[in-house]
Design a protein around this motif. Structure first.
Motif, mmCIF file in Angstrom:
data_model
loop_
_atom_site.group_PDB
_atom_site.id
_atom_site.type_symbol
_atom_site.label_atom_id
_atom_site.label_comp_id
_atom_site.label_asym_id
_atom_site.label_seq_id
_atom_site.Cartn_x
_atom_site.Cartn_y
_atom_site.Cartn_z
ATOM 1 N N ARG A 58 0.843 -1.194 0.000
ATOM 2 C CA ARG A 58 0.000 0.000 0.000
ATOM 3 C C ARG A 58 0.880 1.246 0.000
ATOM 4 N NH1 ARG A 58 -3.880 -2.719 -1.529
ATOM 5 N NH2 ARG A 58 -5.512 -3.438 -0.172
ATOM 6 N N GLN A 59 0.357 2.315 -0.589
ATOM 7 C CA GLN A 59 1.010 3.618 -0.535
ATOM 8 C C GLN A 59 0.303 4.462 0.519
ATOM 9 O OE1 GLN A 59 0.697 5.285 -4.441
ATOM 10 N NE2 GLN A 59 2.092 3.806 -5.340
ATOM 11 N N PHE A 60 1.078 5.300 1.222
ATOM 12 C CA PHE A 60 0.461 6.204 2.187
ATOM 13 C C PHE A 60 0.989 7.612 1.988
ATOM 14 C CE2 PHE A 60 4.382 5.254 4.435
ATOM 15 C CZ PHE A 60 4.690 6.448 5.067
ATOM 16 N N LYS A 61 0.172 8.548 2.416
ATOM 17 C CA LYS A 61 0.569 9.954 2.472
ATOM 18 C C LYS A 61 -0.030 10.537 3.738
ATOM 19 C CE LYS A 61 0.267 14.402 0.094
ATOM 20 N NZ LYS A 61 -0.259 15.119 -1.093
ATOM 21 N N ILE A 62 0.801 11.183 4.531
ATOM 22 C CA ILE A 62 0.361 11.902 5.716
ATOM 23 C C ILE A 62 0.672 13.365 5.445
ATOM 24 C CG2 ILE A 62 0.716 12.266 8.177
ATOM 25 C CD1 ILE A 62 1.626 9.320 8.323
ATOM 26 N N ALA A 63 -0.360 14.208 5.477
ATOM 27 C CA ALA A 63 -0.173 15.613 5.117
ATOM 28 C C ALA A 63 -0.802 16.526 6.165
ATOM 29 C CB ALA A 63 -0.795 15.897 3.753
ATOM 30 N N LEU A 64 -0.182 17.685 6.351
ATOM 31 C CA LEU A 64 -0.684 18.707 7.259
ATOM 32 C C LEU A 64 -1.312 19.825 6.428
ATOM 33 C CD1 LEU A 64 -0.863 19.815 10.187
ATOM 34 C CD2 LEU A 64 1.297 21.013 9.713
ATOM 35 N N VAL A 70 -4.793 24.400 2.633
ATOM 36 C CA VAL A 70 -3.535 24.479 1.900
ATOM 37 C C VAL A 70 -2.570 23.492 2.541
ATOM 38 C CG1 VAL A 70 -1.583 25.951 1.283
ATOM 39 C CG2 VAL A 70 -3.911 26.889 1.255
ATOM 40 N N GLU A 71 -2.011 22.599 1.747
ATOM 41 C CA GLU A 71 -1.071 21.612 2.281
ATOM 42 C C GLU A 71 0.213 22.316 2.711
ATOM 43 O OE1 GLU A 71 1.498 18.008 0.513
ATOM 44 O OE2 GLU A 71 -0.669 17.803 0.184
ATOM 45 N N LYS A 72 0.613 22.075 3.966
ATOM 46 C CA LYS A 72 1.796 22.724 4.525
ATOM 47 C C LYS A 72 3.008 21.801 4.571
ATOM 48 C CE LYS A 72 1.245 26.433 5.451
ATOM 49 N NZ LYS A 72 1.220 27.577 4.541
ATOM 50 N N GLY A 73 2.794 20.544 4.349
ATOM 51 C CA GLY A 73 3.881 19.572 4.340
ATOM 52 C C GLY A 73 3.322 18.172 4.326
ATOM 53 N N SER A 74 4.146 17.221 3.886
ATOM 54 C CA SER A 74 3.663 15.842 3.835
ATOM 55 C C SER A 74 4.828 14.864 3.854
ATOM 56 C CB SER A 74 2.823 15.607 2.576
ATOM 57 O OG SER A 74 3.623 15.664 1.419
ATOM 58 N N ALA A 75 4.498 13.640 4.156
ATOM 59 C CA ALA A 75 5.428 12.509 4.065
ATOM 60 C C ALA A 75 4.673 11.400 3.364
ATOM 61 C CB ALA A 75 5.873 12.069 5.447
ATOM 62 N N GLN A 76 5.389 10.654 2.539
ATOM 63 C CA GLN A 76 4.734 9.552 1.845
ATOM 64 C C GLN A 76 5.691 8.381 1.690
ATOM 65 O OE1 GLN A 76 3.148 11.209 -1.728
ATOM 66 N NE2 GLN A 76 4.944 12.454 -2.086
ATOM 67 N N GLY A 77 5.105 7.241 1.463
ATOM 68 C CA GLY A 77 5.902 6.039 1.295
ATOM 69 C C GLY A 77 5.014 4.848 1.028
ATOM 70 N N THR A 78 5.587 3.675 1.193
ATOM 71 C CA THR A 78 4.845 2.437 0.988
ATOM 72 C C THR A 78 5.035 1.534 2.199
ATOM 73 O OG1 THR A 78 6.703 1.378 -0.125
ATOM 74 C CG2 THR A 78 5.099 2.508 -1.528
ATOM 75 N N PHE A 79 4.138 0.596 2.373
ATOM 76 C CA PHE A 79 4.273 -0.428 3.396
ATOM 77 C C PHE A 79 3.640 -1.703 2.888
ATOM 78 C CE2 PHE A 79 0.315 1.770 4.405
ATOM 79 C CZ PHE A 79 -0.574 0.737 4.630
ATOM 80 N N LEU A 114 -3.914 9.420 3.824
ATOM 81 C CA LEU A 114 -4.431 8.774 2.616
ATOM 82 C C LEU A 114 -3.720 7.440 2.433
ATOM 83 C CD1 LEU A 114 -4.161 12.081 1.746
ATOM 84 C CD2 LEU A 114 -5.546 11.113 -0.063
ATOM 85 N N ILE A 115 -4.483 6.402 2.154
ATOM 86 C CA ILE A 115 -3.954 5.081 1.821
ATOM 87 C C ILE A 115 -4.401 4.793 0.394
ATOM 88 C CG2 ILE A 115 -3.891 2.622 2.378
ATOM 89 C CD1 ILE A 115 -2.755 4.287 4.651
ATOM 90 N N ASN A 116 -3.424 4.627 -0.519
ATOM 91 C CA ASN A 116 -3.736 4.426 -1.940
ATOM 92 C C ASN A 116 -4.723 5.495 -2.435
ATOM 93 O OD1 ASN A 116 -2.022 2.276 -1.942
ATOM 94 N ND2 ASN A 116 -3.552 0.752 -2.453
ATOM 95 N N ASP A 117 -4.457 6.733 -2.079
ATOM 96 C CA ASP A 117 -5.264 7.913 -2.484
ATOM 97 C C ASP A 117 -6.677 7.906 -1.908
ATOM 98 O OD1 ASP A 117 -3.190 9.107 -3.967
ATOM 99 O OD2 ASP A 117 -3.662 7.851 -5.704
ATOM 100 N N ASP A 118 -6.960 7.047 -0.934
ATOM 101 C CA ASP A 118 -8.259 7.012 -0.263
ATOM 102 C C ASP A 118 -8.107 7.699 1.092
ATOM 103 O OD1 ASP A 118 -10.898 6.366 0.470
ATOM 104 O OD2 ASP A 118 -10.258 4.433 1.289
ATOM 105 N N SER A 119 -8.858 8.769 1.327
ATOM 106 C CA SER A 119 -8.748 9.512 2.580
ATOM 107 C C SER A 119 -9.284 8.674 3.743
ATOM 108 C CB SER A 119 -9.551 10.823 2.478
ATOM 109 O OG SER A 119 -9.474 11.525 3.698
ATOM 110 N N LYS A 120 -8.472 8.541 4.768
ATOM 111 C CA LYS A 120 -8.862 7.776 5.951
ATOM 112 C C LYS A 120 -9.176 8.681 7.138
ATOM 113 C CE LYS A 120 -8.405 3.714 4.200
ATOM 114 N NZ LYS A 120 -9.566 2.858 4.020
#
Length: 121
Positions: A58-64, A70-79, A114-120
């Motif tokens: 799965r891909q993830f993105k954690i964004a503030l 307005v997105e102020k920063g993010s981290a993304q990766g896979t697991f 977001l997990i695989n572009d799906d907002s959680k």
């Protein structure tokens, strides 16, 4: 994926057995002046896999976001989603350390997952 924990803390890690440790959980940052730079925080996410997700990537993105979304920063990766063993749940812990995060103005900010572009959250 079911989100079991989504929070920020002063520190977080997992031990060798996979136990999630968190210290200083908080939901507000107070500053007497802006811009403010928060020195260190950890975004902590605990996920439970659902049927059909075991053994997948799965891909993830954690964004503030600020209050204007307005997105102020993010981290993304896979697991990789584990396959449950011995009757245990298939759990994933994501811990993202954030150093020197700037806050230009006071106001409401929100972390989103977001997990695989799906907002959680």
């Amino acid at each position: 994926m079911e989100v079991r924990v989504f929070l920020i803390a002063d520190y977080a890690n997992t031990d060798s057995s996979g136990k999630l440790n968190m210290l200083g959980v908080f939901d507000a940052i107070n500053s007497s002046s802006f811009p403010y730079i928060h020195p260190l925080m950890f975004v902590v996410v605990k996920l439970n896999a659902e049927l059909g997700e075991f053994g997948t990537e799965r891909q993830f993105k954690i964004a503030l976001y600020d209050e204007d979304m307005v997105e102020k920063g993010s981290a993304q990766g896979t697991f990789n989603v584990p396959v449950p063993q011995g009757g245990k749940r298939a759990e994933v812990n994501l811990i993202v350390g954030v150093r020197d995060l700037p806050f230009e103005n006071p106001g409401r900010y929100e972390w989103r997952l977001l997990i695989n572009d799906d907002s959680k959250m």
